[in-house]
Write a protein that holds these residues in place. Sequence first.
Motif, PDB file in Angstrom:
ATOM      1  N   TRP A  11       0.800  -1.214   0.000  1.00 32.17           N
ATOM      2  CA  TRP A  11       0.000   0.000   0.000  1.00 32.17           C
ATOM      3  C   TRP A  11       0.832   1.264   0.000  1.00 32.17           C
ATOM      4  CZ3 TRP A  11      -0.708   4.425   2.708  1.00 32.17           C
ATOM      5  CH2 TRP A  11      -1.880   5.111   2.444  1.00 32.17           C
ATOM      6  N   ARG A  25      -3.616  12.233  -6.922  1.00 33.08           N
ATOM      7  CA  ARG A  25      -4.699  11.554  -6.216  1.00 33.08           C
ATOM      8  C   ARG A  25      -5.588  10.822  -7.214  1.00 33.08           C
ATOM      9  NH1 ARG A  25      -6.382  11.964  -1.267  1.00 33.08           N
ATOM     10  NH2 ARG A  25      -4.987  13.685  -0.831  1.00 33.08           N
ATOM     11  N   SER A  28     -12.341   8.954  -7.755  1.00 34.47           N
ATOM     12  CA  SER A  28     -13.219   8.037  -7.008  1.00 34.47           C
ATOM     13  C   SER A  28     -14.156   7.296  -7.962  1.00 34.47           C
ATOM     14  CB  SER A  28     -14.058   8.838  -6.012  1.00 34.47           C
ATOM     15  OG  SER A  28     -13.224   9.563  -5.150  1.00 34.47           O
ATOM     16  N   CYS A  63      -8.980  11.430   8.445  1.00 31.24           N
ATOM     17  CA  CYS A  63      -9.106  11.792   7.029  1.00 31.24           C
ATOM     18  C   CYS A  63      -9.915  13.074   6.811  1.00 31.24           C
ATOM     19  CB  CYS A  63      -9.783  10.637   6.292  1.00 31.24           C
ATOM     20  SG  CYS A  63     -10.090  11.000   4.554  1.00 31.24           S
ATOM     21  N   TRP A  65     -11.093  14.240   4.066  1.00 31.54           N
ATOM     22  CA  TRP A  65     -12.174  14.050   3.079  1.00 31.54           C
ATOM     23  C   TRP A  65     -13.371  13.392   3.772  1.00 31.54           C
ATOM     24  CZ3 TRP A  65      -9.592  16.825  -0.288  1.00 31.54           C
ATOM     25  CH2 TRP A  65      -8.208  16.669  -0.382  1.00 31.54           C
ATOM     26  N   TRP A  96      -7.274   0.336   5.464  1.00 34.46           N
ATOM     27  CA  TRP A  96      -8.046   0.669   6.670  1.00 34.46           C
ATOM     28  C   TRP A  96      -8.605  -0.584   7.317  1.00 34.46           C
ATOM     29  CZ3 TRP A  96      -6.728   5.216   7.950  1.00 34.46           C
ATOM     30  CH2 TRP A  96      -6.613   6.245   7.018  1.00 34.46           C
ATOM     31  N   ARG A 129      -7.578   2.088  -4.918  1.00 35.80           N
ATOM     32  CA  ARG A 129      -7.434   2.202  -3.466  1.00 35.80           C
ATOM     33  C   ARG A 129      -8.786   2.072  -2.777  1.00 35.80           C
ATOM     34  NH1 ARG A 129      -2.790   3.910  -1.997  1.00 35.80           N
ATOM     35  NH2 ARG A 129      -1.347   4.272  -3.701  1.00 35.80           N
ATOM     36  N   THR A 131     -10.536   3.720  -0.306  1.00 41.76           N
ATOM     37  CA  THR A 131     -10.476   4.959   0.464  1.00 41.76           C
ATOM     38  C   THR A 131     -11.734   5.178   1.312  1.00 41.76           C
ATOM     39  OG1 THR A 131     -11.378   6.143  -1.431  1.00 41.76           O
ATOM     40  CG2 THR A 131      -8.988   6.128  -1.226  1.00 41.76           C
ATOM     41  N   VAL A 132     -11.604   6.082   2.269  1.00 42.52           N
ATOM     42  CA  VAL A 132     -12.755   6.621   2.982  1.00 42.52           C
ATOM     43  C   VAL A 132     -12.909   8.073   2.551  1.00 42.52           C
ATOM     44  CG1 VAL A 132     -12.740   5.140   5.018  1.00 42.52           C
ATOM     45  CG2 VAL A 132     -11.241   7.140   4.968  1.00 42.52           C
ATOM     46  N   PRO A 133     -14.085   8.662   2.576  1.00 41.99           N
ATOM     47  CA  PRO A 133     -15.327   8.081   3.074  1.00 41.99           C
ATOM     48  C   PRO A 133     -15.968   7.115   2.087  1.00 41.99           C
ATOM     49  CG  PRO A 133     -15.789  10.232   2.126  1.00 41.99           C
ATOM     50  CD  PRO A 133     -14.294  10.046   2.062  1.00 41.99           C
ATOM     51  N   ASN A 146     -18.150   7.278  -3.113  1.00 46.26           N
ATOM     52  CA  ASN A 146     -16.957   7.385  -2.258  1.00 46.26           C
ATOM     53  C   ASN A 146     -16.158   8.648  -2.578  1.00 46.26           C
ATOM     54  OD1 ASN A 146     -15.823   6.565  -4.688  1.00 46.26           O
ATOM     55  ND2 ASN A 146     -14.229   5.354  -3.699  1.00 46.26           N
ATOM     56  N   GLU A 147     -16.855   9.665  -3.059  1.00 48.16           N
ATOM     57  CA  GLU A 147     -16.201  10.954  -3.326  1.00 48.16           C
ATOM     58  C   GLU A 147     -16.787  11.991  -2.364  1.00 48.16           C
ATOM     59  OE1 GLU A 147     -13.671  12.407  -5.022  1.00 48.16           O
ATOM     60  OE2 GLU A 147     -14.471  14.120  -3.929  1.00 48.16           O
ATOM     61  N   SER A 148     -15.914  12.474  -1.477  1.00 48.16           N
ATOM     62  CA  SER A 148     -16.412  13.346  -0.405  1.00 48.16           C
ATOM     63  C   SER A 148     -17.033  14.644  -0.916  1.00 48.16           C
ATOM     64  CB  SER A 148     -15.278  13.670   0.567  1.00 48.16           C
ATOM     65  OG  SER A 148     -14.252  14.388  -0.097  1.00 48.16           O
ATOM     66  N   TYR A 194      -0.904  17.568   0.812  1.00 48.59           N
ATOM     67  CA  TYR A 194      -0.521  16.191   0.461  1.00 48.59           C
ATOM     68  C   TYR A 194       0.581  16.199  -0.596  1.00 48.59           C
ATOM     69  CZ  TYR A 194      -4.200  13.996   3.168  1.00 48.59           C
ATOM     70  OH  TYR A 194      -4.966  13.544   4.207  1.00 48.59           O
TER      71      TYR A 194
HETATM   72  N1  LIG Z   1     -11.278  11.824  -3.553  1.00 49.92           N
HETATM   73  C1  LIG Z   1     -11.494  11.129  -2.325  1.00 49.92           C
HETATM   74  C2  LIG Z   1     -10.196  10.943  -1.582  1.00 49.92           C
HETATM   75  C3  LIG Z   1     -10.345  10.134  -0.336  1.00 49.92           C
HETATM   76  C4  LIG Z   1      -8.980   9.723   0.232  1.00 49.92           C
HETATM   77  O1  LIG Z   1      -7.939   9.888  -0.410  1.00 49.92           O
HETATM   78  N2  LIG Z   1      -8.985   9.174   1.466  1.00 49.92           N
HETATM   79  C5  LIG Z   1      -7.759   8.694   2.068  1.00 49.92           C
HETATM   80  C6  LIG Z   1      -7.675   9.010   3.538  1.00 49.92           C
HETATM   81  S1  LIG Z   1      -7.430  10.698   3.907  1.00 49.92           S
HETATM   82  C7  LIG Z   1      -7.711   7.177   2.008  1.00 49.92           C
HETATM   83  O2  LIG Z   1      -8.687   6.528   2.285  1.00 49.92           O
HETATM   84  N3  LIG Z   1      -6.541   6.615   1.665  1.00 49.92           N
HETATM   85  C8  LIG Z   1      -6.337   5.202   1.624  1.00 49.92           C
HETATM   86  C9  LIG Z   1      -5.630   4.815   0.356  1.00 49.92           C
HETATM   87  O3  LIG Z   1      -5.302   5.704  -0.455  1.00 49.92           O
HETATM   88  O4  LIG Z   1      -5.378   3.618   0.184  1.00 49.92           O
HETATM   89  C10 LIG Z   1     -12.506  11.912  -1.520  1.00 49.92           C
HETATM   90  O5  LIG Z   1     -12.368  13.140  -1.403  1.00 49.92           O
HETATM   91  O6  LIG Z   1     -13.428  11.305  -1.013  1.00 49.92           O
END
Ligand SMILES: N[C@@H](CCC(=O)N[C@@H](CS)C(=O)NCC(=O)O)C(=O)O
Length: 315
Positions: A11, A25, A28, A63, A65, A96, A129, A131-133, A146-148, A194
Amino acid sequence: MLVNGVWKDNWQPVQAKDEAGRFIRQASPFRNWITPDGAPGPTGVGGFKAEKGRYHLYVAYICPWASRALMARQLKGLTDLIGVTVVNPRLTDQGWQFGGYPGAEEDTLNGARYMHELYTRADPQISGRATVPVLWDKHTGTIVNNESADILRMLNNAFAEIVDEGPDLYPEELAGDIDRLNEYLYTNLNNGVYQAGFASSQQAYNEAYDRVFAALDEMESRLADGRVYLFGDQLTETDIRLFVTLVRFDAAYHGLFRCNRNTLRAMPRLHAYMHRILALDGIANTVNLDHIKAGYYSIKALNPTGIVPAGPGEL
Ligand SMILES: N[C@@H](CCC(=O)N[C@@H](CS)C(=O)NCC(=O)O)C(=O)O
């Protein structure tokens, strides 16, 4: 990250970058919208009607986002309608994880151990990835979005026929200005920190650092006329988007991401503005300084020893 539905556990080192070492980045993949009647939203497909108890948010307090979505849920009076599960702030080789840290929860809804299991449940062939949320639909057992940026905007009015509370975070008369300032703040500050932190060349770091502080200086000046929020007396989604970066600045970005020209505390108007938003009803519940520090400082690529700094003790 996931490759065709299978988790690959390298990861941390694999942040995408361009030819000059700039962090990129990923986009999503789930972009559907909850709407009052289940009609499709601006992107994705329909079928996600606003209903009490149907949807669930998976977030990390670390996070920014995910915290956008948590703040919108709180400000719009949706805490009884949409449940939340908070993941462990420390990244593992499997991404996560649920439980195993004070304030982190088990996934009692789906019984997953790791977030990536929810992604493959939603799409068994998915790559990318985890990701959250994540905004989860219990009825169809899938990820709505999953796009904040989408989640923040949809929560402003998706549930208006069930609960009509809180400020209008995206008033029509400000829409153009909000979109423009969102874009500026995302590029230079929200994602800029970032890009400074994950830069893999001096040039990429220098560029990002300059943009971060130019944006902070501009926002500090913007507040010089005594306005309460970015657009005056009314809190908008842009304030939420700025706040989530400001509240992490001294604890994570100043040290770990090397955004160290000055602390946020040294910018009096922005610092007071951040505290003004933090003091809004329920917002302090969306901020967990311990998770923020533990989470960011667990990124092995940036902090191999895993040592979490003692300060700052307060925001
Ligand atoms: N574009 C996404 C970005 C979300 C994001 O990058 N979240 C990060 C945490 S701050 C994450 O889950 N990272 C885990 C990974 O990249 O594997 C949003 O705004 O929802």
